[in-house]
Enzyme design. Sequence first.
Site, PDB file in Angstrom:
ATOM      1  NE  ARG A  54      66.525   1.011  67.402  1.00  0.00           N
ATOM      2  CZ  ARG A  54      67.333   1.878  68.005  1.00  0.00           C
ATOM      3  NH1 ARG A  54      68.298   1.431  68.788  1.00  0.00           N
ATOM      4  NH2 ARG A  54      67.172   3.180  67.837  1.00  0.00           N
ATOM      5  CB  ILE A  55      70.792  -1.946  64.088  1.00  0.00           C
ATOM      6  CG1 ILE A  55      71.143  -3.404  64.420  1.00  0.00           C
ATOM      7  CG2 ILE A  55      72.053  -1.099  64.016  1.00  0.00           C
ATOM      8  CD1 ILE A  55      71.906  -4.113  63.341  1.00  0.00           C
ATOM      9  N   GLY A  56      70.124   0.927  65.726  1.00  0.00           N
ATOM     10  CA  GLY A  56      69.931   2.365  65.613  1.00  0.00           C
ATOM     11  C   GLY A  56      71.036   3.046  64.819  1.00  0.00           C
ATOM     12  CG  ASP A  57      72.011   7.120  65.859  1.00  0.00           C
ATOM     13  OD1 ASP A  57      71.354   6.586  66.772  1.00  0.00           O
ATOM     14  OD2 ASP A  57      72.799   8.058  66.060  1.00  0.00           O
TER      15      ASP A  57
ATOM     16  CB  THR B  98      73.628  10.464  72.244  1.00  0.00           C
ATOM     17  OG1 THR B  98      72.793   9.800  73.194  1.00  0.00           O
ATOM     18  CG2 THR B  98      73.715  11.935  72.609  1.00  0.00           C
ATOM     19  N   GLY B  99      70.694   9.699  70.851  1.00  0.00           N
ATOM     20  CA  GLY B  99      69.274  10.044  70.835  1.00  0.00           C
ATOM     21  C   GLY B  99      68.446   8.968  70.154  1.00  0.00           C
ATOM     22  CG  HIS B 100      63.892   8.120  68.642  1.00  0.00           C
ATOM     23  ND1 HIS B 100      62.617   8.288  69.109  1.00  0.00           N
ATOM     24  CD2 HIS B 100      63.894   6.928  67.983  1.00  0.00           C
ATOM     25  CE1 HIS B 100      61.868   7.259  68.738  1.00  0.00           C
ATOM     26  NE2 HIS B 100      62.624   6.432  68.049  1.00  0.00           N
ATOM     27  N   GLY B 101      67.562   6.966  67.495  1.00  0.00           N
ATOM     28  CA  GLY B 101      68.353   6.626  66.326  1.00  0.00           C
ATOM     29  C   GLY B 101      67.625   6.605  65.004  1.00  0.00           C
TER      30      GLY B 101
ATOM     31  CB  THR C 259      74.218   6.517  73.293  1.00  0.00           C
ATOM     32  OG1 THR C 259      73.166   5.603  73.023  1.00  0.00           O
ATOM     33  CG2 THR C 259      75.195   6.496  72.120  1.00  0.00           C
TER      34      THR C 259
END
Length: 326
Positions: free
Chosen positions: A220-223, A243-246, A192
């Site tokens: 799926r949509i993250g942060d 950046t990371g596990h959203g 990211t």
Amino acid sequence: MKFKFLLITALIWAFAFSTSGQQKYALVIHGGAGVMSESAMSPERQTEYKATLNEALLLGEKLLKEGAEAPDVVVEVIQVLENSPLFNAGKGAVFTSEGKNELDASIMEGKTLNAGAVAGVRDIKNPIKAAREVMEHSAHVFLSGGGASEFARDRGLEMVKNKYFFTESRYQSLKQLQKRERERTEKDNTGTVGCAVLDTYGNLCAGTSTGGMTNKKYGRIGDSPVIGAGTYANNKTCAVSCTGHGEYYIRLGFARDISALMEYKNMSVAEACREEIRKLSEMNGTGGVIGLDANGNIAMEFNTSGMFRGYLKSTGEKEIAIFKNE
């Protein structure tokens, strides 16, 4: 006569002060955080990553010196990273469980708190440009899927076939993950991209762009495209990109929380970023964040073994790094 002399002197000093003040700028970027081993990444590969990060930084610096405004710099810098197959954004985006590339991006400017985002798009070459178009040329903040693509097309953005985003290494990651029949590994966080800028007018802006998670399902949509989770900017406090596990960043309201810690607890940007990473670790989440404040103070915090990162300032300070011990 004496009054005129004093007035002219005062005007000269005022002009000199304002001119020198306008030269102040700062720029910080990331290319994702995750499990990274210096021994497992060849020197050639490290050089390749650092060269692209440096290219992005130098472009940003050139624009800032020319007087570009923060949103312009954020978009141009992130496009360098989106166009590189090295990162999980744009050209190098990871694959969904269906073998497609779906991309997300967001941008926010600190002067007005205006923001724009797109999510789940498959045919916009540079999603960060689409996010800015949403911010500046629509009544909305967040567009997704086909609607976001229709809007981008109407705005004259460059559209591509989904296969443009294909890279063999990302495709093999999907195949290996599906073969193992298990959830994504932490390593798949890596890639990211994000940028935070303080321009010469004293304004802040932040942006983030991603391909999301390898093997993601169900739209799926993250942060990354969520304002307040993966991206936030406010001239009173800071500009940050995550950046990371959203999923964890969304639950924490991660990016906005950093701003709140600065505003209500008088923390520095570095202290606030560290505190939020501490909360992330308590939840067993992984990732990183970059940020800066209106004085050009930089933060680059993460709880993984590495984060592609770099910054430069008008003072001449500059750093590009990958691993935790750098």
